[in-house]
Scaffold this active site. Structure first.
Site, PDB file in Angstrom:
ATOM      1  N   GLU A 172      39.414  22.865  29.750  1.00 22.75           N
ATOM      2  CA  GLU A 172      39.842  24.279  29.534  1.00 22.75           C
ATOM      3  C   GLU A 172      39.448  24.954  30.886  1.00 22.75           C
ATOM      4  O   GLU A 172      38.895  24.536  31.675  1.00 22.75           O
ATOM      5  CB  GLU A 172      39.064  24.717  28.500  1.00 22.75           C
ATOM      6  CG  GLU A 172      37.581  24.725  28.641  1.00 22.75           C
ATOM      7  CD  GLU A 172      36.745  24.971  27.269  1.00 22.75           C
ATOM      8  OE1 GLU A 172      37.316  25.935  26.680  1.00 22.75           O
ATOM      9  OE2 GLU A 172      35.564  24.486  27.130  1.00 22.75           O
ATOM     10  N   ARG A 227      33.097  30.548  13.476  1.00 24.14           N
ATOM     11  CA  ARG A 227      32.404  29.713  14.558  1.00 24.14           C
ATOM     12  C   ARG A 227      31.034  29.999  15.171  1.00 24.14           C
ATOM     13  O   ARG A 227      30.186  29.134  15.521  1.00 24.14           O
ATOM     14  CB  ARG A 227      33.373  29.851  15.974  1.00 24.14           C
ATOM     15  CG  ARG A 227      33.299  29.169  16.917  1.00 24.14           C
ATOM     16  CD  ARG A 227      34.289  29.264  18.085  1.00 24.14           C
ATOM     17  NE  ARG A 227      34.256  30.539  18.792  1.00 24.14           N
ATOM     18  CZ  ARG A 227      35.334  30.879  19.420  1.00 24.14           C
ATOM     19  NH1 ARG A 227      36.343  30.430  19.846  1.00 24.14           N
ATOM     20  NH2 ARG A 227      34.979  32.368  19.879  1.00 24.14           N
ATOM     21  N   LYS A 282      29.428  27.594  21.284  1.00 23.23           N
ATOM     22  CA  LYS A 282      29.608  28.734  21.844  1.00 23.23           C
ATOM     23  C   LYS A 282      27.941  29.261  22.150  1.00 23.23           C
ATOM     24  O   LYS A 282      27.417  30.277  21.554  1.00 23.23           O
ATOM     25  CB  LYS A 282      30.386  29.841  21.441  1.00 23.23           C
ATOM     26  CG  LYS A 282      30.555  30.749  22.564  1.00 23.23           C
ATOM     27  CD  LYS A 282      31.955  31.580  22.062  1.00 23.23           C
ATOM     28  CE  LYS A 282      32.322  32.831  23.011  1.00 23.23           C
ATOM     29  NZ  LYS A 282      32.806  32.221  24.248  1.00 23.23           N
TER      30      LYS A 282
HETATM   31  N1  PXG Z   1      36.872  28.542  26.272  1.00 26.14           N
HETATM   32  C1  PXG Z   1      35.599  29.017  26.781  1.00 26.14           C
HETATM   33  C2  PXG Z   1      34.793  27.980  27.510  1.00 26.14           C
HETATM   34  C3  PXG Z   1      35.263  30.228  26.432  1.00 26.14           C
HETATM   35  O1  PXG Z   1      34.206  30.752  26.690  1.00 26.14           O
HETATM   36  C4  PXG Z   1      37.831  30.378  25.492  1.00 26.14           C
HETATM   37  C5  PXG Z   1      37.901  29.150  25.828  1.00 26.14           C
HETATM   38  C6  PXG Z   1      38.595  31.162  24.588  1.00 26.14           C
HETATM   39  O2  PXG Z   1      38.208  31.320  22.972  1.00 26.14           O
HETATM   40  P1  PXG Z   1      38.603  32.469  22.217  1.00 26.14           P
HETATM   41  O3  PXG Z   1      37.930  32.120  20.998  1.00 26.14           O
HETATM   42  O4  PXG Z   1      38.100  33.643  22.832  1.00 26.14           O
HETATM   43  O5  PXG Z   1      40.129  32.630  22.199  1.00 26.14           O
HETATM   44  C7  PXG Z   1      36.248  31.212  25.394  1.00 26.14           C
HETATM   45  C8  PXG Z   1      36.150  32.355  25.157  1.00 26.14           C
HETATM   46  C9  PXG Z   1      32.930  36.818  27.825  1.00 26.14           C
HETATM   47  C10 PXG Z   1      33.804  36.348  27.069  1.00 26.14           C
HETATM   48  O6  PXG Z   1      32.536  38.009  27.976  1.00 26.14           O
HETATM   49  C11 PXG Z   1      34.127  34.946  26.840  1.00 26.14           C
HETATM   50  C12 PXG Z   1      34.991  34.411  25.964  1.00 26.14           C
HETATM   51  C13 PXG Z   1      35.938  35.414  25.135  1.00 26.14           C
HETATM   52  C14 PXG Z   1      35.525  36.684  25.263  1.00 26.14           C
HETATM   53  C15 PXG Z   1      34.495  37.073  26.360  1.00 26.14           C
HETATM   54  O7  PXG Z   1      32.434  36.305  28.456  1.00 26.14           O
HETATM   55  N2  PXG Z   1      35.141  33.040  26.070  1.00 26.14           N
END
Ligand code: PXG
Length: 285
Positions: free
Chosen positions: A184, A52, A151
């Site tokens: 989301e 990703r 991201k």
């Molecule tokens: N949607 C958004 C907008 C995110 O930023 C997820 C879904 C979940 O994705 P994953 O791949 O983690 O299952 C995210 C993930 C942080 C932080 O410290 C942010 C995320 C994950 C871990 C830490 O801001 N976002």
């Protein structure tokens, strides 16, 4: 001992880990990131997170000056030197220092940063009782403006929604997409359960294709539960029997109230609980 931070192949003490104020990551949010987690010293779905990250970089014309293998080794090295076993890992790649103008051609070296630190989790009781969330008025980025599958370091869209949530006393907030459909939450994907069937918005609904989301879809299907990736409305949320969120930090967390409405019985439901437990087993296996 000070935490060691990886920047471009070298490890720095936290206090000395610095990049330029001319970096386009700071000036314009011009860069990409990943949030990963290690359990018992093993990074959960490292390859998926790296795929990703490199896809996000490709989409913004940013060339990461490391192979995926070298990046994977750097992640493991950063964990090891810090003696971290259960950790949060933040991978950041910025466009690098440039002039005070948008032109990315005027930037020099992309900066590769790896931070491994203790993880900040939601309060443990919320995993038992479930979360309350609200719908933010701030919509998710239009995919034709900045695709949510990237991201990127530009997270203002989500931060504005998070502020709305916090102001309403909620630690997460639901975001709708440009069509008014459920997208989301600010840092988590959303799932609903209705009559024993799980549904979640498709990746083209303007959402991040979450790594935890995919892991939970796989776990549900392995448990013989049907998972549909279909456009969802707020009405679907309100009438769901269960709702839960997934994310690297959150893992699987039940939601019991949305916009003041109780979801189902107002208590975490059996499918949410089952997937919570299955995810724990998977991450710690
Ligand atoms: N949607 C958004 C907008 C995110 O930023 C997820 C879904 C979940 O994705 P994953 O791949 O983690 O299952 C995210 C993930 C942080 C932080 O410290 C942010 C995320 C994950 C871990 C830490 O801001 N976002």
């Amino acid at each position: 001992m000070s935490l060691k931070i990886f920047i471009n192949g070298r490890l720095y003490d936290k206090e000395d880990a610095k990049i330029s104020v001319y970096d386009h990551g700071l000036l314009y949010g011009d860069g990409v990131f990943e949030g990963l987690r290690s359990y018992g010293g093993k990074v959960f779905r490292l390859d998926e997170h790296l795929d990703r990250l490199y896809d996000s970089a490709k989409a913004i014309w940013l060339e990461i000056p490391l192979t995926k293998k070298a990046m994977a080794d750097a992640v493991k090295q950063t964990l090891q030197v810090n003696g971290l076993v259960d950790a949060y890992i933040r991978l950041v790649v910025t466009r690098g220092a440039g002039s005070l103008g948008l032109d990315p051609n005027r930037t020099s070296d992309p900066q590769v940063i790896i931070i491994a630190d203790k993880i900040q989790l939601y309060p443990p009781e919320l995993y038992e009782k479930g979360l309350e969330i609200i719908t933010a008025s701030t919509q998710r980025n239009h995919p034709a403006a900045l695709n949510a599958r990237i991201k990127s370091l530009n997270y203002l869209n989500n931060i504005l929604a998070k502020i709305e949530g916090l102001q309403a006393g909620c630690i997460e907030a639901l975001m709708l997409n440009h069509k008014g459909e459920v997208a989301e939450c600010t840092g988590d994907n959303i799932f609903l359960v209705h009559k024993g069937v799980i549904s979640t918005p498709p990746t083209d609904a303007g959402i991040l294709a979450g790594v935890t989301r995919q892991a939970v879809i796989d776990l549900a299907e392995q448990a013989g539960i049907t998972v549909r990736q279909v456009p969802l409305t707020r009405h679907d949320v309100y009438v769901a029997d269960e709702c839960f969120l997934t994310g690297t930090a959150a893992e699987v967390i039940p939601v019991v109230k949305v916009d003041q409405r109780l979801i189902g019985s107002g208590e975490p439901g059996p499918i949410s609980r089952k997937l919570q437990a299955r995810f724990h087993e998977l991450a710690n296996s």
